[in-house]
Motif scaffolding. Structure first.
Motif, PDB file in Angstrom:
ATOM      1  N   SER A  37      41.240  31.697  44.514  1.00  0.00           N
ATOM      2  CA  SER A  37      42.104  32.878  44.408  1.00  0.00           C
ATOM      3  C   SER A  37      43.550  32.444  44.520  1.00  0.00           C
ATOM      4  O   SER A  37      43.839  31.295  44.870  1.00  0.00           O
ATOM      5  N   ALA A  38      44.449  33.400  44.312  1.00  0.00           N
ATOM      6  CA  ALA A  38      45.852  33.188  44.646  1.00  0.00           C
ATOM      7  C   ALA A  38      45.954  33.058  46.161  1.00  0.00           C
ATOM      8  O   ALA A  38      45.075  33.538  46.891  1.00  0.00           O
ATOM      9  N   GLU A 125      46.907  33.033  40.540  1.00  0.00           N
ATOM     10  CA  GLU A 125      45.756  32.122  40.387  1.00  0.00           C
ATOM     11  C   GLU A 125      46.121  30.915  39.522  1.00  0.00           C
ATOM     12  O   GLU A 125      45.596  29.820  39.726  1.00  0.00           O
ATOM     13  N   PHE A 191      39.747  35.446  38.844  1.00  0.00           N
ATOM     14  CA  PHE A 191      40.436  36.717  38.552  1.00  0.00           C
ATOM     15  C   PHE A 191      41.021  36.818  37.142  1.00  0.00           C
ATOM     16  O   PHE A 191      41.162  37.912  36.619  1.00  0.00           O
ATOM     17  N   ARG A 205      41.036  43.946  40.984  1.00  0.00           N
ATOM     18  CA  ARG A 205      41.338  43.384  42.302  1.00  0.00           C
ATOM     19  C   ARG A 205      40.079  42.805  42.956  1.00  0.00           C
ATOM     20  O   ARG A 205      39.001  43.362  42.846  1.00  0.00           O
ATOM     21  N   GLY A 206      40.271  41.675  43.599  1.00  0.00           N
ATOM     22  CA  GLY A 206      39.135  40.991  44.234  1.00  0.00           C
ATOM     23  C   GLY A 206      38.254  40.255  43.228  1.00  0.00           C
ATOM     24  O   GLY A 206      37.158  39.803  43.557  1.00  0.00           O
ATOM     25  N   GLY A 207      38.756  40.119  41.992  1.00  0.00           N
ATOM     26  CA  GLY A 207      37.915  39.629  40.895  1.00  0.00           C
ATOM     27  C   GLY A 207      37.563  38.150  40.906  1.00  0.00           C
ATOM     28  O   GLY A 207      36.750  37.713  40.080  1.00  0.00           O
ATOM     29  N   ASP A 209      35.715  36.613  43.005  1.00  0.00           N
ATOM     30  CA  ASP A 209      34.271  36.508  43.300  1.00  0.00           C
ATOM     31  C   ASP A 209      33.506  36.619  41.982  1.00  0.00           C
ATOM     32  O   ASP A 209      32.530  35.902  41.749  1.00  0.00           O
TER      33      ASP A 209
HETATM   34  N1  ASP Z   1      44.012  37.480  43.832  1.00  0.00           N
HETATM   35  C1  ASP Z   1      43.235  38.602  43.337  1.00  0.00           C
HETATM   36  C2  ASP Z   1      43.404  39.781  44.272  1.00  0.00           C
HETATM   37  O1  ASP Z   1      44.059  39.676  45.295  1.00  0.00           O
HETATM   38  C3  ASP Z   1      41.809  38.268  43.105  1.00  0.00           C
HETATM   39  C4  ASP Z   1      41.021  37.799  44.317  1.00  0.00           C
HETATM   40  O2  ASP Z   1      41.614  37.365  45.300  1.00  0.00           O
HETATM   41  O3  ASP Z   1      39.799  37.857  44.265  1.00  0.00           O
HETATM   42  O4  ASP Z   1      42.924  40.838  43.971  1.00  0.00           O
END
Ligand code: ASP
Ligand code: ADP
Ligand code: MG
Length: 467
Positions: A37-38, A125, A191, A205-207, A209
């Motif tokens: 991730s970032a 990222e 992501f 967001r959260g992509g 994974d």
């Molecule tokens: N950096 C992205 C986010 O904060 C993706 C991730 O962290 O999974 O949503």
């Protein structure tokens, strides 16, 4: 092959990246492919920079970018020796200069499209993956950077792009597999992806994974490891409940349900590619790598407890659709759902009476337009600031009186909607957003004070792990 994904906090600074290197080393004979991730909070800051530029606040936007530039330079200088750092310095300069050009461009037109926004947030990222690659090389691991935008091919739904699996699999086989076969460790940013025309997109967001699962599925990995800042999937959000316990073993369908209903530890789409190929997914703590974490598999281990966990999804709106003339006539529900579908507005929970339908959505923005479209059929009322709380577990099936115990534990709390899905692995209900902590604590006390030690582990709040 094993896919290892490290989240934002796992790469938040030089110390964290050093831990990542140590963890990857323990898997070096298993052909690791790494997704990062970032750095923590970077995506939020890139969003803020883009929004500032979009409202013509050019200086504010460039200030945010400058702070990000300094943070990345500091981490890189701590991680890399002087020679390598001076080379990598110019790579970072190039990335941040092009980010600044982009922000200046947005500020000049004073307008931010979703396509440009994806371009801005992709830098997190793009840069973290370059930096982790250099850090691993510096420590003698055979890391090679792969630009994920060459491999993860998506549609053009910017901000929430959907992958084209066949194209993606071909690209992974072209760009990633040969590296693995040569004994290299590919490092990819999570992501991010691109359209077939090469335009940058993001998976939501959260992509990251999801990226790990797409890579693991595409290359039929033996295992997908999600490294994060808690000991695994817990019986509930440890931020709400300090006594949340680690779940040692859980099934794909239970974990998918939890992720969908708010367990932020996994992006909701993550388990789909893994389920299709029955690839085990492990959730592990990069600050406590000796812990076994959570193992997510097709069956999970049978448990003596009714539930595996409690999740809560906030920012829910209840929409009441009251029929004005068709009164449950044939086709009424279909015509309602067609309107939601046209506005690309997913519906989570539904309950019907003779004259009305209540449903919940998590995208409040499109409701006025939906209400306008429904006007000829129905009166529409909506109420925001609600939450869905959901209890998940395979054993709901076949345990009598479960609902009575759940609502008994909630006592006098005001419950607005109830649903027990046909899949029989979840009981969900809607309450006021402010009532979530109280509801979760009461339910956790009722259902997780005594647990089956085969399936549940210790109660460890993440702050305790950090110390
Ligand atoms: N950096 C992205 C986010 O904060 C993706 C991730 O962290 O999974 O949503
Ligand atoms: P990452 O940056 O590694 O992707 P996230 O912040 O996206 O990490 O997800 C991990 C966080 O998810 C945890 O720190 C925790 O606060 C939160 N969380 C919410 N529900 C759960 C749950 N049931 N189990 C574990 N963590 C949860
Ligand atoms: Mg995450």
């Amino acid at each position: 092959m094993v896919v290892m994904k490290f989240g934002g906090t796992s790469v938040e600074d030089a110390r964290a990246i050093t831990r990542v290197e140590e963890i990857i080393r323990t898997r070096s004979t298993e052909k690791p492919v790494v997704v990062v991730s970032a750095m923590a909070k970077v995506t939020d800051q890139l969003l803020a920079a883009a929004n500032a530029a979009g409202s013509s606040a050019r200086e504010k936007s460039l200030e945010i970018s400058l702070a990000l530039r300094e943070r990345h330079f500091n981490a890189a200088s701590e991680l890399l020796g002087t020679g390598v750092f001076s080379e990598f310095h110019s790579v970072l300069e190039t990335e941040f200069n092009s980010l600044d050009d982009l922000l200046r461009g947005i500020a000049a037109v004073g307008e931010l499209t979703s396509r440009t926004l994806d371009n801005v947030v992709s830098y997190g990222e793009r840069i973290s993956s370059l930096m982790v690659t250099e850090a691993l090389r510096e420590r003698g691991l055979p890391a090679t950077h792969v630009d994920s935008r060459q491999c993860i091919i998506t549609d053009s739904s910017f901000g929430q792009a959907a992958p084209f699996f066949t194209d993606t699999e071909l690209k992974l086989k072209e760009h990633v597999l040969p590296l693995v076969n040569k004994g290299r460790i590919p490092i990819m940013g999570g992501f991010i992806g691109s359209t077939r025309d090469g335009v940058t997109t993001t998976l939501g967001r959260g992509g990251s994974d999801y990226t790990a699962a797409i890579v693991g599925g595409g290359l039929t990995a033996a295992r997908i490891e999600i490294w994060t800042d808690v000991d695994g999937m817990m019986t509930t959000d440890p931020n709400i409940c300090a006594t949340a316990r680690r779940i040692k073993s859980i099934s794909f369908s239970e974990a998918a349900e939890l992720a969908y209903f708010g367990a932020k530890v996994l992006h909701p789409a993550t388990l789909l590619p893994a389920m299709q190929k029955e690839i085990p997914v492990l959730v592990l703590n990069s600050r406590n790598p000796k812990n076994d974490g959570t193992r997510i598999t097709a069956q999970g281990k049978p448990s003596k407890n009714i539930f595996k966990a409690i999740a809560a999804k906030k920012r829910i709106t209840i929409v009441d659709v009251k029929s004005t003339r068709m009164l449950m006539a044939h086709g009424f529900l279909r015509s309602i759902f067609e309107v939601f579908d046209r506005h690309k507005c997913p519906v989570d929970m539904v309950s019907t009476s003779e004259v009305s339908v209540s449903l919940t959505v998590d995208t409040v923005g499109s409701i006025p337009a939906i209400a306008a479209d429904l006007q000829s059929l129905a009166d529409v009322k909506y109420e925001g600031r609600k939450a869905i709380v959901c209890l998940v577990g395979d054993n709901i099936r076949g345990t009598p009186g479960v609902a009575a115990r759940v609502f008994g534990a909630l006592g006098e709390m005001n419950v607005r909607m109830i649903s027990q899905g046909a899949s029989e692995i979840n009981i969900g209900f809607v309450i006021e957003e402010d009532d979530v902590p109280e509801a979760v604590l009461r339910l956790h006390k009722a259902f997780f004070t005594e647990v089956d030690s085969e399936v549940f582990g210790e109660a460890l709040h993440k702050e305790l792990v950090r110390r």
